[in-house]
Write a protein that holds these residues in place. Structure first.
Motif, mmCIF file in Angstrom:
data_model
loop_
_atom_site.group_PDB
_atom_site.id
_atom_site.type_symbol
_atom_site.label_atom_id
_atom_site.label_comp_id
_atom_site.label_asym_id
_atom_site.label_seq_id
_atom_site.Cartn_x
_atom_site.Cartn_y
_atom_site.Cartn_z
ATOM 1 N N VAL A 16 -2.175 -1.024 -7.935
ATOM 2 C CA VAL A 16 -2.969 -0.020 -7.218
ATOM 3 C C VAL A 16 -2.282 1.335 -7.319
ATOM 4 N N ILE A 17 -3.083 2.364 -7.270
ATOM 5 C CA ILE A 17 -2.584 3.735 -7.319
ATOM 6 C C ILE A 17 -2.713 4.326 -5.925
ATOM 7 N N SER A 37 -5.540 6.633 0.522
ATOM 8 C CA SER A 37 -4.437 5.693 0.350
ATOM 9 C C SER A 37 -3.633 5.629 1.635
ATOM 10 N N ASP A 38 -3.044 4.471 1.868
ATOM 11 C CA ASP A 38 -2.292 4.278 3.102
ATOM 12 C C ASP A 38 -1.238 3.201 2.881
ATOM 13 N N ILE A 39 -0.179 3.237 3.669
ATOM 14 C CA ILE A 39 0.911 2.269 3.583
ATOM 15 C C ILE A 39 1.182 1.743 4.989
ATOM 16 N N PHE A 40 1.306 0.423 5.111
ATOM 17 C CA PHE A 40 1.549 -0.196 6.410
ATOM 18 C C PHE A 40 2.726 -1.169 6.317
ATOM 19 N N GLU A 41 3.536 -1.189 7.358
ATOM 20 C CA GLU A 41 4.591 -2.199 7.457
ATOM 21 C C GLU A 41 3.994 -3.412 8.160
ATOM 22 N N PHE A 100 5.214 -4.801 3.009
ATOM 23 C CA PHE A 100 4.354 -3.631 3.132
ATOM 24 C C PHE A 100 3.006 -3.910 2.493
ATOM 25 N N ALA A 101 1.968 -3.363 3.087
ATOM 26 C CA ALA A 101 0.615 -3.451 2.530
ATOM 27 C C ALA A 101 0.191 -2.046 2.120
ATOM 28 N N ILE A 102 -0.457 -1.969 0.968
ATOM 29 C CA ILE A 102 -0.874 -0.687 0.411
ATOM 30 C C ILE A 102 -2.388 -0.670 0.239
ATOM 31 N N ILE A 103 -3.017 0.412 0.683
ATOM 32 C CA ILE A 103 -4.423 0.668 0.347
ATOM 33 C C ILE A 103 -4.392 1.717 -0.748
ATOM 34 N N GLU A 126 -7.686 0.463 -7.102
ATOM 35 C CA GLU A 126 -7.391 -0.653 -8.006
ATOM 36 C C GLU A 126 -7.375 -0.148 -9.453
ATOM 37 N N ALA A 127 -6.286 -0.412 -10.171
ATOM 38 C CA ALA A 127 -6.134 0.084 -11.541
ATOM 39 C C ALA A 127 -5.503 -0.952 -12.456
ATOM 40 N N THR A 128 -5.652 -2.229 -12.131
ATOM 41 C CA THR A 128 -5.011 -3.284 -12.904
ATOM 42 C C THR A 128 -5.454 -3.270 -14.358
ATOM 43 N N ALA A 129 -6.751 -3.216 -14.596
ATOM 44 C CA ALA A 129 -7.255 -3.262 -15.977
ATOM 45 C C ALA A 129 -6.732 -2.094 -16.802
#
Length: 78
Positions: free
Chosen positions: A61-62, A23-27, A33-36, A39-42
């Motif tokens: 997303v987790i 997982s990663d967070i970017f400005e 912000f963008a998050i990697i 995927e846990a939507t369902a």
């Protein structure tokens, strides 16, 4: 829109064996912000509280707890 900087420590510093996938967070250049994450939507969509919703184009997303905790120092106050 472009990635300006990573928020928090890189994956290798957080114990990622490959140092690349974690997982990663970017400005972003527009201030968002963008998050990697995983995927846990369902799985989690039906768990959202009544006062929360997501658009069809949004995903839940987790990210690892450690990722967010290590990012805290880099998140701007405004």
């Amino acid at each position: 829109m472009a990635i300006v900087r990573r928020i928090g420590d890189p994956p290798r510093a957080r114990g990622s064996v490959s140092g690349q996938t974690c997982s990663d967070i970017f400005e972003l250049s527009d201030g968002n912000f963008a998050i990697i994450g995983t995927e846990a939507t369902a799985e989690l969509d039906r768990e959202l509280p009544d006062d929360a919703a997501r658009a069809d184009y949004e995903r839940i997303v987790i990210i690892a707890r450690e990722t967010l905790l290590r990012a805290r120092r880099d998140i701007p106050d405004s």
